[in-house]
Each structure stands twice: as structure tokens, then as C-alpha cells.
Design a protein around this motif. Sequence first.
Motif, PDB file in Angstrom:
ATOM      1  N   MET A  49     140.360  26.472 -10.565  1.00 14.48           N
ATOM      2  CA  MET A  49     141.487  27.271 -11.029  1.00 14.48           C
ATOM      3  C   MET A  49     142.596  26.319 -11.478  1.00 14.48           C
ATOM      4  N   GLN A  50     143.463  26.825 -12.353  1.00 15.55           N
ATOM      5  CA  GLN A  50     144.584  25.993 -12.802  1.00 15.55           C
ATOM      6  C   GLN A  50     145.497  25.675 -11.634  1.00 15.55           C
ATOM      7  N   VAL A  98     140.372  31.984 -21.899  1.00 14.24           N
ATOM      8  CA  VAL A  98     140.001  32.923 -20.837  1.00 14.24           C
ATOM      9  C   VAL A  98     140.386  34.362 -21.215  1.00 14.24           C
ATOM     10  N   TYR A  99     141.579  34.507 -21.862  1.00 16.25           N
ATOM     11  CA  TYR A  99     142.095  35.847 -22.155  1.00 16.25           C
ATOM     12  C   TYR A  99     141.953  36.261 -23.621  1.00 16.25           C
ATOM     13  N   TYR A 105     138.182  37.254 -19.484  1.00 15.04           N
ATOM     14  CA  TYR A 105     139.188  38.128 -18.890  1.00 15.04           C
ATOM     15  C   TYR A 105     140.054  38.812 -19.944  1.00 15.04           C
ATOM     16  N   PHE A 108     141.984  42.159 -19.431  1.00 16.94           N
ATOM     17  CA  PHE A 108     143.343  42.315 -18.891  1.00 16.94           C
ATOM     18  C   PHE A 108     144.425  42.002 -19.932  1.00 16.94           C
ATOM     19  N   GLY A 116     142.503  47.208 -11.640  1.00 13.79           N
ATOM     20  CA  GLY A 116     141.283  46.401 -11.720  1.00 13.79           C
ATOM     21  C   GLY A 116     141.432  45.055 -11.029  1.00 13.79           C
ATOM     22  N   SER A 120     139.271  43.711  -7.852  1.00  9.09           N
ATOM     23  CA  SER A 120     138.392  42.628  -8.335  1.00  9.09           C
ATOM     24  C   SER A 120     137.316  43.217  -9.235  1.00  9.09           C
ATOM     25  N   SER A 121     137.764  44.063 -10.146  1.00  2.00           N
ATOM     26  CA  SER A 121     136.820  44.729 -11.044  1.00  2.00           C
ATOM     27  C   SER A 121     137.103  44.366 -12.495  1.00  2.00           C
ATOM     28  N   LEU A 122     136.029  44.106 -13.221  1.00  2.00           N
ATOM     29  CA  LEU A 122     136.176  43.820 -14.653  1.00  2.00           C
ATOM     30  C   LEU A 122     135.784  45.035 -15.489  1.00  2.00           C
ATOM     31  N   TRP A 145     147.373  38.136  -6.857  1.00  2.00           N
ATOM     32  CA  TRP A 145     147.259  37.841  -8.290  1.00  2.00           C
ATOM     33  C   TRP A 145     148.643  37.719  -8.919  1.00  2.00           C
ATOM     34  N   PHE A 148     149.839  34.425  -8.049  1.00  2.00           N
ATOM     35  CA  PHE A 148     149.080  33.407  -8.812  1.00  2.00           C
ATOM     36  C   PHE A 148     149.655  33.269 -10.221  1.00  2.00           C
ATOM     37  N   PHE A 149     149.843  34.411 -10.894  1.00  2.00           N
ATOM     38  CA  PHE A 149     150.366  34.387 -12.267  1.00  2.00           C
ATOM     39  C   PHE A 149     151.807  33.886 -12.301  1.00  2.00           C
ATOM     40  N   TYR A 153     152.398  31.208 -15.205  1.00  2.00           N
ATOM     41  CA  TYR A 153     152.719  31.748 -16.530  1.00  2.00           C
ATOM     42  C   TYR A 153     154.185  32.185 -16.622  1.00  2.00           C
TER      43      TYR A 153
HETATM   44  C1  HEM Z   1     130.688  36.138 -10.536  1.00  2.00           C
HETATM   45  C2  HEM Z   1     131.966  36.441 -10.557  1.00  2.00           C
HETATM   46  C3  HEM Z   1     133.056  35.559 -11.049  1.00  2.00           C
HETATM   47  C4  HEM Z   1     133.043  34.236 -11.379  1.00  2.00           C
HETATM   48  C5  HEM Z   1     131.883  33.265 -11.353  1.00  2.00           C
HETATM   49  C6  HEM Z   1     134.401  33.899 -11.773  1.00  2.00           C
HETATM   50  C7  HEM Z   1     134.803  32.642 -12.170  1.00  2.00           C
HETATM   51  C8  HEM Z   1     136.085  32.304 -12.473  1.00  2.00           C
HETATM   52  C9  HEM Z   1     136.518  30.978 -12.893  1.00  2.00           C
HETATM   53  C10 HEM Z   1     135.602  29.779 -13.092  1.00  2.00           C
HETATM   54  C11 HEM Z   1     137.847  31.031 -13.093  1.00  2.00           C
HETATM   55  C12 HEM Z   1     138.740  29.896 -13.579  1.00  2.00           C
HETATM   56  C13 HEM Z   1     138.840  30.075 -15.072  1.00  2.00           C
HETATM   57  C14 HEM Z   1     139.711  29.062 -15.756  1.00  2.00           C
HETATM   58  O1  HEM Z   1     140.844  28.825 -15.299  1.00  2.00           O
HETATM   59  O2  HEM Z   1     139.292  28.510 -16.793  1.00  2.00           O
HETATM   60  C15 HEM Z   1     138.270  32.386 -12.811  1.00  2.00           C
HETATM   61  C16 HEM Z   1     139.551  32.837 -12.907  1.00  2.00           C
HETATM   62  C17 HEM Z   1     139.905  34.160 -12.824  1.00  2.00           C
HETATM   63  N1  HEM Z   1     139.103  35.201 -12.453  1.00  2.00           N
HETATM   64 FE1  HEM Z   1     137.152  35.089 -12.090  1.00  2.00          FE
HETATM   65  N2  HEM Z   1     135.176  35.001 -11.683  1.00  2.00           N
HETATM   66  C18 HEM Z   1     134.399  36.030 -11.239  1.00  2.00           C
HETATM   67  C19 HEM Z   1     134.780  37.319 -11.027  1.00  2.00           C
HETATM   68  C20 HEM Z   1     136.027  37.825 -11.300  1.00  2.00           C
HETATM   69  C21 HEM Z   1     136.386  39.208 -11.168  1.00  2.00           C
HETATM   70  C22 HEM Z   1     135.472  40.352 -10.716  1.00  2.00           C
HETATM   71  C23 HEM Z   1     137.672  39.314 -11.539  1.00  2.00           C
HETATM   72  C24 HEM Z   1     138.447  40.586 -11.598  1.00  2.00           C
HETATM   73  C25 HEM Z   1     139.649  40.697 -11.130  1.00  2.00           C
HETATM   74  C26 HEM Z   1     138.134  37.978 -11.890  1.00  2.00           C
HETATM   75  C27 HEM Z   1     139.382  37.644 -12.321  1.00  2.00           C
HETATM   76  C28 HEM Z   1     139.814  36.367 -12.583  1.00  2.00           C
HETATM   77  C29 HEM Z   1     141.158  36.061 -13.027  1.00  2.00           C
HETATM   78  C30 HEM Z   1     142.290  37.035 -13.306  1.00  2.00           C
HETATM   79  C31 HEM Z   1     141.215  34.660 -13.146  1.00  2.00           C
HETATM   80  C32 HEM Z   1     142.458  33.835 -13.462  1.00  2.00           C
HETATM   81  C33 HEM Z   1     142.383  33.196 -14.817  1.00  2.00           C
HETATM   82  C34 HEM Z   1     143.661  32.404 -15.017  1.00  2.00           C
HETATM   83  O3  HEM Z   1     144.666  33.007 -15.437  1.00  2.00           O
HETATM   84  O4  HEM Z   1     143.651  31.219 -14.760  1.00  2.00           O
HETATM   85  N3  HEM Z   1     137.093  37.109 -11.730  1.00  2.00           N
HETATM   86  N4  HEM Z   1     137.186  33.120 -12.441  1.00  2.00           N
END
Ligand code: HEM
Length: 170
Positions: A49-50, A98-99, A105, A108, A116, A120-122, A145, A148-149, A153
Motif C-alpha cells: 500500500m502507499q 488504480v482508479y 478500483y 469507486f 461498498g 469490502s465489496s467491489l 478507509w 487511509f485516504f 489524498y
Molecule cells: C483478492 C482481493 C484483493 C486484493 C488481492 C487486493 C489488492 C490490493 C492491492 C495490491 C492494493 C494496493 C494497490 C496500489 O496501491 O497500487 C489494494 C488497495 C486497495 N484495495 Fe484492494 N485488494 C483486494 C480486495 C479489495 C476489495 C474487496 C476492496 C473493496 C473495498 C478493495 C479496496 C481497495 C482500496 C480502496 C485500495 C486503496 C487503493 C489506494 O488508494 O491506494 N480491495 N488492494
Amino acid sequence: MLELQTLVIYGLALAIPAVYIAYRQLYGSSQAPTLTTQDTAPKPQKSIMQSTRDDLAPPKDDPFTLEQLKAYDGSTPGKPIYVAIKGTIFDVSHKADVYGAGRSYNIFAGKDGSKGLGMSSLDPENAVPDYTGLDEKDRKVLDDWHGFFSKRYNIVGKVVDPEAAPASSL
Ligand code: HEM
């Protein structure tokens, strides 16, 4: 006499290395690297994570309707990307990987998907502002969250529609 001499030489040849090896086993080698606290301390895990930022701009309070927010969903190149959580709008443009459109993501982006995030739902169905149906555990996830944001940000405004700012505040 010669036999005795040979025996002593062989005996010494065997004994000297044996004593040396035993000494090394007991007291360690003088050549072994000295362990410092740096070597023994657990190395911090590098998070994927960042990390948090200390160069964020002062939060802005500009009003946005949910309708206006839609324009910042990453579908227009060059336009900022916004994500709202509990009515707070964050500029996530620097994480377009990412967005941005088609990215993990993007669900969002250009909206308040508080429910969501808390669940933790996509699932796009859950990416809605009204999180009042969430239980305590999911509300905690949502607040985490928001935290975190907030640390990563810039805050560029707030959502003015009532459903994006339910009675309970942070
Ligand atoms: C198998 C399930 C998941 C994996 C492997 C995963 C993996 C990751 C990874 C690797 C990051 C870091 C991304 C980056 O900063 O480049 C991340 C961030 C994040 N994940 Fe997931 N994720 C999963 C499920 C979910 C789910 C279900 C949600 C729904 C809420 C979610 C929401 C987020 C959010 C909001 C971030 C923050 C991105 C940011 O602003 O830095 N993730 N996830």
C-alpha cells in the motif's frame, strides 16, 4: 625408534586440527561477522500500500452534488479523478493506475461508494453513499478507509446531497 617418531608426528597431525576445530566450535571464529542490533532486529515489511504523505494541501470545502462528482470518474483523460467517502471528496488522480477507467478500483471513482468500502465489496450495487445499513464492524472498516485516504489524498470538497452525508459524522 623411527616407528615412535612417525607415531608422534601422525598423532600431532591429527590432534592439532582436532583441538583447533573444537576451539572454533566452543568459542566461535574470530573471523565471523559480529552481529549488530541491525542484523538481529526484524526488518520492517515493505507494504504494497502507499505510504502516508506529509505534503497534503489544506482540505477544501467546495460543494459537489453526486451528479457533478460523476464527471471525475477517470473516463476523461486529463480530468482529475475523485473518490468520495462519507461525503468527503478526495483527489486520487495520482493513482490513476488504480482508479482510472478500467482499473481495479474504478468502481469507486466519480462517486461516493461508502457502503461498498465498508463492506469490502467491489460490487457496483454496493458502491453507493448511504452506509446507514452497515453494522458496527463495517462502519469501522469504512472509517479506517476514510483515515487511509485522509493521509494520502488531498481533500477537494464535500458532497452536498443528503444521502452522502448521513446524520452520523466521523
Ligand atoms: C483478492 C482481493 C484483493 C486484493 C488481492 C487486493 C489488492 C490490493 C492491492 C495490491 C492494493 C494496493 C494497490 C496500489 O496501491 O497500487 C489494494 C488497495 C486497495 N484495495 Fe484492494 N485488494 C483486494 C480486495 C479489495 C476489495 C474487496 C476492496 C473493496 C473495498 C478493495 C479496496 C481497495 C482500496 C480502496 C485500495 C486503496 C487503493 C489506494 O488508494 O491506494 N480491495 N488492494
